[in-house]
Design a protein around this motif. Structure first.
Motif, PDB file in Angstrom:
ATOM      1  N   LYS A  45       0.834  -1.206   0.000  1.00 51.29           N
ATOM      2  CA  LYS A  45       0.000   0.000   0.000  1.00 51.29           C
ATOM      3  C   LYS A  45       0.869   1.257   0.000  1.00 51.29           C
ATOM      4  O   LYS A  45       0.580   2.218  -0.699  1.00 51.29           O
ATOM      5  N   TRP A  46       1.930   1.264   0.791  1.00 55.62           N
ATOM      6  CA  TRP A  46       2.811   2.419   0.846  1.00 55.62           C
ATOM      7  C   TRP A  46       3.486   2.643  -0.498  1.00 55.62           C
ATOM      8  O   TRP A  46       3.579   3.781  -0.968  1.00 55.62           O
ATOM      9  N   LYS A  47       3.958   1.562  -1.119  1.00 57.67           N
ATOM     10  CA  LYS A  47       4.591   1.696  -2.433  1.00 57.67           C
ATOM     11  C   LYS A  47       3.597   2.233  -3.458  1.00 57.67           C
ATOM     12  O   LYS A  47       3.935   3.095  -4.272  1.00 57.67           O
ATOM     13  N   ALA A  48       2.368   1.721  -3.436  1.00 58.34           N
ATOM     14  CA  ALA A  48       1.349   2.190  -4.376  1.00 58.34           C
ATOM     15  C   ALA A  48       1.055   3.664  -4.144  1.00 58.34           C
ATOM     16  O   ALA A  48       0.928   4.440  -5.099  1.00 58.34           O
ATOM     17  N   TYR A  49       0.948   4.074  -2.892  1.00 56.55           N
ATOM     18  CA  TYR A  49       0.706   5.487  -2.579  1.00 56.55           C
ATOM     19  C   TYR A  49       1.877   6.334  -3.059  1.00 56.55           C
ATOM     20  O   TYR A  49       1.690   7.372  -3.696  1.00 56.55           O
ATOM     21  N   GLY A 102       1.919   6.606  -6.760  1.00 55.89           N
ATOM     22  CA  GLY A 102       0.838   7.486  -7.186  1.00 55.89           C
ATOM     23  C   GLY A 102       1.196   8.947  -7.017  1.00 55.89           C
ATOM     24  O   GLY A 102       0.918   9.772  -7.892  1.00 55.89           O
ATOM     25  N   VAL A 103       1.820   9.298  -5.901  1.00 53.42           N
ATOM     26  CA  VAL A 103       2.243  10.675  -5.671  1.00 53.42           C
ATOM     27  C   VAL A 103       3.308  11.068  -6.692  1.00 53.42           C
ATOM     28  O   VAL A 103       3.254  12.167  -7.264  1.00 53.42           O
ATOM     29  N   GLN A 104       4.244  10.178  -6.952  1.00 51.98           N
ATOM     30  CA  GLN A 104       5.270  10.471  -7.951  1.00 51.98           C
ATOM     31  C   GLN A 104       4.649  10.717  -9.319  1.00 51.98           C
ATOM     32  O   GLN A 104       5.051  11.636 -10.036  1.00 51.98           O
TER      33      GLN A 104
END
Length: 110
Positions: free
Chosen positions: A56-60, A63-65
């Motif tokens: 989840k952290w990697k996906a977030y 997504g921000v990047q």
């Protein structure tokens, strides 16, 4: 002779493993069993939770990047002036400014 020699170095090699809860009775038996398996359960659950949180952290983060990258591309393609002729008095098109603000708001609200 050979069995005794192997048994001296590998005591579990011969015979069934001992049951640590064989002497417990009633509700003590279930507590004993839980005490034996709970470290394994805790490890499995912890690993599963850690994996999900990391995904989840990697996906977030990705997504921000992507939002920041899209915003940069949008602003770079929307400029009406080049780097060489920027005089400090140029203004940004209101539509570009609004898109910039809406994308920053989206990024902030994530």
């Amino acid at each position: 002779f050979i069995g005794e020699l192997i048994g001296a170095f590998f005591p579990k090699a011969f015979g069934a493993p001992s049951n640590p809860c064989s002497k417990a009775e009633g509700s003590e038996w279930s507590k004993c069993v839980w005490d034996e398996v709970s470290p394994l359960v805790h490890n499995v659950v912890r690993e599963a939770v850690d994996t999900v949180v990391l995904e989840k952290w990697k996906a977030y983060y990705v997504g921000v990047q992507e939002l920041v990258h899209e915003l940069k591309l949008y602003l770079d393609s929307s400029r009406t002036y080049g780097d060489d002729d920027f005089d400090g008095n140029s203004t940004v098109d209101p539509a570009v400014h609004q898109e910039y603000v809406s994308r920053l708001t989206l990024l902030h609200d994530r």
